[in-house]
Design a protein around this motif. Structure first.
Motif, mmCIF file in Angstrom:
data_model
loop_
_atom_site.group_PDB
_atom_site.id
_atom_site.type_symbol
_atom_site.label_atom_id
_atom_site.label_comp_id
_atom_site.label_asym_id
_atom_site.label_seq_id
_atom_site.Cartn_x
_atom_site.Cartn_y
_atom_site.Cartn_z
ATOM 1 N N VAL A 146 0.874 -1.172 0.000
ATOM 2 C CA VAL A 146 0.000 0.000 0.000
ATOM 3 C C VAL A 146 0.910 1.221 0.000
ATOM 4 N N VAL A 147 0.796 2.034 -1.034
ATOM 5 C CA VAL A 147 1.668 3.207 -1.170
ATOM 6 C C VAL A 147 0.800 4.436 -1.414
ATOM 7 N N ALA A 148 1.044 5.489 -0.645
ATOM 8 C CA ALA A 148 0.326 6.753 -0.820
ATOM 9 C C ALA A 148 1.144 7.692 -1.706
ATOM 10 N N PHE A 149 0.459 8.460 -2.517
ATOM 11 C CA PHE A 149 1.137 9.402 -3.416
ATOM 12 C C PHE A 149 1.859 10.479 -2.622
ATOM 13 N N ASP A 150 3.055 10.823 -3.106
ATOM 14 C CA ASP A 150 3.734 12.024 -2.618
ATOM 15 C C ASP A 150 4.353 12.742 -3.803
ATOM 16 N N ALA A 151 4.673 14.010 -3.614
ATOM 17 C CA ALA A 151 5.092 14.864 -4.724
ATOM 18 C C ALA A 151 6.378 14.382 -5.382
ATOM 19 N N ASP A 152 7.248 13.698 -4.639
ATOM 20 C CA ASP A 152 8.511 13.227 -5.220
ATOM 21 C C ASP A 152 8.283 12.239 -6.361
ATOM 22 N N MET A 153 7.145 11.560 -6.360
ATOM 23 C CA MET A 153 6.861 10.580 -7.416
ATOM 24 C C MET A 153 6.731 11.243 -8.782
ATOM 25 N N LEU A 154 6.321 12.518 -8.794
ATOM 26 C CA LEU A 154 6.198 13.209 -10.080
ATOM 27 C C LEU A 154 7.556 13.354 -10.740
ATOM 28 N N GLY A 155 8.589 13.609 -9.918
ATOM 29 C CA GLY A 155 9.940 13.693 -10.474
ATOM 30 C C GLY A 155 10.386 12.360 -11.033
ATOM 31 N N ASP A 156 10.074 11.266 -10.320
ATOM 32 C CA ASP A 156 10.420 9.934 -10.812
ATOM 33 C C ASP A 156 9.706 9.633 -12.123
ATOM 34 N N GLU A 157 8.438 10.017 -12.206
ATOM 35 C CA GLU A 157 7.660 9.753 -13.416
ATOM 36 C C GLU A 157 8.193 10.571 -14.589
ATOM 37 N N ARG A 158 8.541 11.826 -14.330
ATOM 38 C CA ARG A 158 9.103 12.647 -15.409
ATOM 39 C C ARG A 158 10.410 12.049 -15.907
ATOM 40 N N HIS A 159 11.226 11.533 -14.976
ATOM 41 C CA HIS A 159 12.485 10.893 -15.385
ATOM 42 C C HIS A 159 12.210 9.648 -16.223
ATOM 43 N N ARG A 160 11.240 8.844 -15.798
ATOM 44 C CA ARG A 160 10.907 7.629 -16.553
ATOM 45 C C ARG A 160 10.455 7.982 -17.968
ATOM 46 N N ARG A 161 9.602 8.985 -18.070
ATOM 47 C CA ARG A 161 9.111 9.382 -19.400
ATOM 48 C C ARG A 161 10.236 9.947 -20.264
ATOM 49 N N PHE A 162 11.141 10.691 -19.635
ATOM 50 C CA PHE A 162 12.287 11.217 -20.383
ATOM 51 C C PHE A 162 13.138 10.076 -20.932
ATOM 52 N N ILE A 163 13.453 9.099 -20.064
ATOM 53 C CA ILE A 163 14.270 7.970 -20.497
ATOM 54 C C ILE A 163 13.576 7.205 -21.623
ATOM 55 N N GLU A 164 12.279 6.958 -21.460
ATOM 56 C CA GLU A 164 11.546 6.216 -22.487
ATOM 57 C C GLU A 164 11.560 6.962 -23.820
ATOM 58 N N ARG A 165 11.323 8.265 -23.788
ATOM 59 C CA ARG A 165 11.302 9.070 -25.018
ATOM 60 C C ARG A 165 12.679 9.103 -25.679
ATOM 61 N N GLU A 166 13.723 9.323 -24.862
ATOM 62 C CA GLU A 166 15.072 9.413 -25.410
ATOM 63 C C GLU A 166 15.577 8.051 -25.907
ATOM 64 N N LEU A 167 15.190 6.973 -25.211
ATOM 65 C CA LEU A 167 15.606 5.640 -25.650
ATOM 66 C C LEU A 167 14.942 5.279 -26.964
ATOM 67 N N ARG A 168 13.689 5.670 -27.111
ATOM 68 C CA ARG A 168 12.997 5.425 -28.388
ATOM 69 C C ARG A 168 13.735 6.117 -29.531
ATOM 70 N N ALA A 169 14.167 7.356 -29.282
ATOM 71 C CA ALA A 169 14.912 8.089 -30.301
ATOM 72 C C ALA A 169 16.281 7.454 -30.554
ATOM 73 N N ALA A 170 16.944 6.983 -29.478
ATOM 74 C CA ALA A 170 18.266 6.365 -29.630
ATOM 75 C C ALA A 170 18.187 5.093 -30.475
ATOM 76 N N LEU A 171 17.124 4.310 -30.296
ATOM 77 C CA LEU A 171 16.942 3.101 -31.117
ATOM 78 C C LEU A 171 16.684 3.472 -32.570
ATOM 79 N N LEU A 172 15.891 4.516 -32.759
ATOM 80 C CA LEU A 172 15.574 4.958 -34.116
ATOM 81 C C LEU A 172 16.813 5.470 -34.834
ATOM 82 N N MET A 173 17.682 6.192 -34.105
ATOM 83 C CA MET A 173 18.875 6.798 -34.698
ATOM 84 C C MET A 173 20.114 5.902 -34.580
ATOM 85 N N ASP A 174 19.956 4.677 -34.037
ATOM 86 C CA ASP A 174 21.057 3.731 -33.894
ATOM 87 C C ASP A 174 22.196 4.338 -33.083
#
Length: 509
Positions: free
Chosen positions: A243-271
């Motif tokens: 059981v985990v309650a939301f806290d504001a620090d999770m937004l930073g983690d989520e933004r980092h995850r989305r950044f990594i996912e977006r940049e990794l997608r581009a890295a695969l596309l650009m080899d």
């Protein structure tokens, strides 16, 4: 347009009453005319008023009876319509609200400017797929029904909705105490942990819960669910049944995850990814027998990003399949220039869960003209290898092609003996923690020797990884390891640019 049968019945009933009323009116007119003719013929002066009064009374009685019947039919139709609408709002299996009606119901409570607090829980049942696979979908359905009933018993005033296959939303209106919500969710997990008969056997259920509050955390429904989902994701990542309650620090983690996912997608596309190769040496001759391919990401802004920071994110999206195919294709292309007989690639559990993985693997080998016998697939003990499961079927198909299978980090998980008993493999790679403690721990030294003894009897190869000192190397040779890998012998390094360019020219020719 097709007419509603209930409405048609009401209209028909009303038409019948109208026809009877018209007949009565016609009879009244005829009787009045007859009475008038009788009065003119001295038949009696009272005949006309008596006829009118009698006909009028009959008409009123008829209209009253018709109105009563019509009202009863309309009320029955409304009840049937309400029941039908309520059935549409309810999930057919569990009886809780459907996703659309649940969102509509809490949307009426959670909005910008609302003064009422709402405590929201996002719940996801753990391992429902495993239950479906092992005991059948009927057992999975029974588990979902049991879960819905447990929630209803524990939180009778809550708004409960089924948001997906095994995901539920729970909204408690007027609740703004985060600690109390956590205790309530923990009590629900304790209730689920009690054995319940499903499929003829006792089963303990578990779930993960994310908590968020309105308006403290969010002022609209979408944001509230999103933040509870972030908390739920963190709980599942930590090992489920949490059981985990939301806290504001999770937004930073989520933004980092989305950044990594977006940049990794581009890295695969650009080899833009790299493969570094670490050599594996024969213990007998101390010559290189194979290499392990290790993916590296040299980001143009952040520099070198270690695999631990992006492979897990790739596994949570569709990127892991593309990343795995890129690694395999590049390793096959580099193999002729490596100077060893084979190359090992690491395969994620998420890849093995796809039924067509072995077929796609074979297609890459065919396209790159690579001998399957020169490829080693490394899996970890975290891969569930159930008899008849998809992962097992994929590995069996790979072995049938000639690909060798290695168990990586052997001894680090909980399934070591099960792997030895129930799965055909070719190589055991002893986890580096045993190698690191070899000189200081008599138990670790005994475990390494036991693994080597078992391997000789099977027979399979044993590779010790993480070798960093000469003493470790000596002890591992004496224990009976057939392969050696570690920084002492060779660090992971990219293929030299000269050799890669020669290989690319050879492939083009």
């Amino acid at each position: 347009m097709r007419r509603d049968p209930t409405l048609k019945a009401i209209i028909d009933s009303y038409s019948t009453v109208a026809l009877i009323a018209a007949a009565v009116i016609a009879a009244l007119v005829i009787a009045s005319l007859w009475a008038l003719w009788g009065a003119l013929g001295n038949a009696g002066p009272l005949m006309l008023p008596l006829t009118v009064l009698g006909g009028g009374a009959a008409l009123l009685a008829l209209l009253w009876l018709g109105y009563g019947r019509l009202r009863r039919r309309v009320a029955a139709a409304l009840r049937a319509n309400r029941e039908a609408m309520d059935a549409v709002k309810r999930d057919a299996l569990t009886g809780v609200f459907t996703r659309s009606h649940f969102l509509e119901a809490i949307g009426a409570e959670v909005y910008h400017g609302s003064e009422r607090a709402v405590g929201y829980m996002q719940l996801d049942m753990d391992n429902l797929k495993l239950l479906n696979d092992s005991a059948g979908h009927a057992a999975g359905d029974a588990a979902l029904v049991h879960l819905a009933r447990a929630i209803t018993r524990l939180m009778p005033g809550a708004i409960i909705g089924r948001l997906g296959g095994d995901e539920f939303g729970i909204a408690i209106i007027g609740h703004d105490n985060r600690a109390a919500l956590r205790r309530l969710a923990e009590e629900l997990l304790r209730q689920l942990d009690k054995p319940v008969a499903i499929g003829g056997r006792p089963v303990r259920l578990s779930a993960s819960v994310g908590i968020a509050l309105a308006p403290a955390d969010a002022v609209d429904v979408v944001d509230l669910i999103s933040k509870a989902d972030l908390a739920l994701y963190k709980g599942k990542k930590a090992g489920r049944r949490a059981v985990v309650a939301f806290d504001a620090d999770m937004l930073g983690d989520e933004r980092h995850r989305r950044f990594i996912e977006r940049e990794l997608r581009a890295a695969l596309l650009m080899d833009e990814l790299e493969l570094h190769y670490q050599p594996v040496f024969s213990a007998a001759s101390m010559t290189v027998t194979s290499h392990e391919a290790l993916v590296r990401w040299r980001h143009k802004v952040r520099g070198m990003i270690p695999p631990a920071q992006f492979v897990g994110i790739a596994e949570e999206s569709d990127l892991i399949d593309r990343l795995g195919e890129w690694v395999l294709r590049r390793a096959c292309a580099d193999l002729p220039a490596l100077g060893s007989s084979s190359v090992a690639v690491n395969v994620s559990p998420a890849q093995l869960r796809h039924a067509d993985y072995a077929d796609r693997f074979a297609a890459v080998l065919l396209e790159t003209d690579t001998d399957p016998c020169r490829i080693i697939v490394e899996i970890t003990e975290t891969v569930p290898l159930n008899a008849g499961g998809v992962a097992m079927a994929n590995l069996e198909m790979l072995r049938a092609m000639g690909v060798r299978i290695a168990i990586d980090d052997f001894g680090a998980g909980h399934a070591s003996l099960q792997y030895l008993r129930g799965f055909a493999f070719d190589i055991i790679k002893i986890d580096r923690t045993y190698v690191a403690n070899l000189a200081d721990s008599r138990i670790d030294a005994m475990i390494v020797s036991a693994i080597c003894d078992i391997a000789r009897s099977l027979p399979v190869e044993v590779i010790a990884e993480g070798i960093e000192t000469q003493e470790q190397l000596t002890r591992l040779k004496l224990a009976g390891c057939t392969g050696l890998q570690g920084y002492l012998l060779g660090r992971p390094a990219p293929l030299p640019a000269r050799e890669r360019s020669q290989q690319q020219r050879a492939s083009a020719a």
